[in-house]
Design an enzyme around this catalytic site. Structure first.
Site, PDB file in Angstrom:
ATOM      1  CE  LYS A  81      -3.918  -0.235  -0.052  1.00 30.28           C
ATOM      2  NZ  LYS A  81      -4.866  -0.400  -1.183  1.00 30.28           N
ATOM      3  CG  HIS A  99      -4.494   2.624  -5.474  1.00 29.29           C
ATOM      4  ND1 HIS A  99      -5.179   1.618  -6.130  1.00 29.29           N
ATOM      5  CD2 HIS A  99      -4.127   2.099  -4.267  1.00 29.29           C
ATOM      6  CE1 HIS A  99      -5.237   0.546  -5.349  1.00 29.29           C
ATOM      7  NE2 HIS A  99      -4.596   0.802  -4.232  1.00 29.29           N
TER       8      HIS A  99
END
Length: 356
Positions: A81, A99
């Site tokens: 992440k 992302h």
């Protein structure tokens, strides 16, 4: 006298997010990579599902957390992440879920940090074969947990805060919830992909009737049929804009039974969000957010690290897929070349140039 070139090195980063317990490399997987001629350093972590001792037992070197900040520029940094907000210049090749390619909030700023430092983002979501299919993913367990949480919320059994658990424990919760879900139905979009299969398996454990929708069903979507289900588990990863699946107009659609939305894709900060009625993430501490109050309440679950609720299964599955392709990072395997090309296309789209 000739000297041997330095051994390729991967540093397994400690995750910054307190709720993130997964790892892309299990101790056994990391040992396999090292046996293939790649040095693996492991940052110490108190939250990773596998403790430091298990990596040491495999003969791997454990280094302090955040060692990546001072690592040699040739070291590749591997995580899952988000990175911390600093430093402003990222000089390494980083492998993780960035992302940053779908218009997500903060994406331009992140990409500028890579450009400023001369680094590169090799996004795990964009490790694809020549047909554009992902070669490694957490999808099945994301779908399984998303479907499970949706079923538990529908049964009134979802409690906060969420905590990691074993697969047996979660399966037991689903079977118990099934006693309160007689006659309940769910629709799973993207049902035949990894996430969709996982969601379907979880719902079956809970005794929920499942409608499995694929591309043909969502290309010409029947909104009346969609809202006639009690639960929607959304597993479609959109790469290009398309008509949304659920809009404000569906709130008062006749026959709406839809009460719970479990958004496994969690593209809510993105321009490609197919569920615009839901526009922000939920969390482990507050997993459910009310979207509509009337005429039928609708609750949304939009958690972007669902597989971490089953960290051991998710990590084992992901590591088994990543280990065979990691050596190709240093030998020019096209999988990594495609990931690099996606990064450079993204920074070009921002009018930036690598190394400037």
């Amino acid at each position: 006298m000739t000297t041997n070139p330095p051994k390729p090195t991967i540093l397994l980063r400690a995750e910054e997010r307190p709720s993130e317990r997964r790892t892309p490399l299990t101790p056994e997987g990391a040992a396999e990579v090292e046996a293939a001629g790649i040095r693996v350093l492991v940052e110490s972590s108190t939250t990773r599902v596998y403790p430091d001792e298990e990596y040491r037992a495999q003969g791997l070197e454990v280094v302090p957390a955040r060692s990546w900040l001072d690592a040699d520029p040739d070291v590749v940094i591997l995580g899952i992440k988000e990175l911390p907000d600093g430093p402003a210049q990222l000089r390494h090749r980083h492998i993780y879920f960035g992302h940053a390619y779908k218009g997500q909030q903060g994406a331009p700023e992140l990409l500028r940090r890579f450009v400023a430092g001369g680094g590169e983002l090799l996004d795990l979501e964009y490790l694809v074969n020549e047909s554009g299919q992902r070669v490694v993913a957490f999808g099945y367990w994301a779908g399984f947990v998303g479907g499970a949480l949706g079923a538990l919320q529908l049964a009134g059994d979802l409690t906060a805060p969420l905590v990691p658990m074993s697969l047996d424990e979660l399966a037991g919760k689903l079977e118990d919830a099934g006693t309160r879900l007689t006659g309940a139905t769910a629709v799973v979009t993207g049902a035949f992909g990894r996430a969709g299969r996982g969601a379907t398996d979880a719902l079956v454990l809970a005794g929920v009737g499942v409608s499995r929708w694929d591309r043909d069903d969502t290309r010409d979507l029947d909104s009346d049929a969609l809202v006639a289900h009690d639960l929607l588990v959304h597993c479609v990863h959109a790469n290009v804009p398309q008509p949304p699946f659920l809009t404000e107009a569906d709130r008062t659609r006749p026959g709406r039974r839809l009460r719970v939305l479990a958004d496994v894709t969690a593209d809510v900060p993105s321009d490609l969000n197919l569920l615009p009625v839901s526009n922000r993430l939920t969390s482990w501490s507050e997993p459910v957010r009310r979207i509509w109050d009337d005429p039928v309440p609708l609750d949304a679950i939009v958690i972007d690290n669902l597989p971490s609720l089953l960290p051991q299964q998710a990590s084992q599955d992901f590591s088994s897929g990543l280990v065979p392709i990691l050596p190709g990072l240093f030998t020019g395997d096209p999988v990594w070349g495609r990931a690099a090309a996606t990064f450079h296309e993204a920074i070009t789209g921002l009018g930036l140039t690598a190394g400037v």
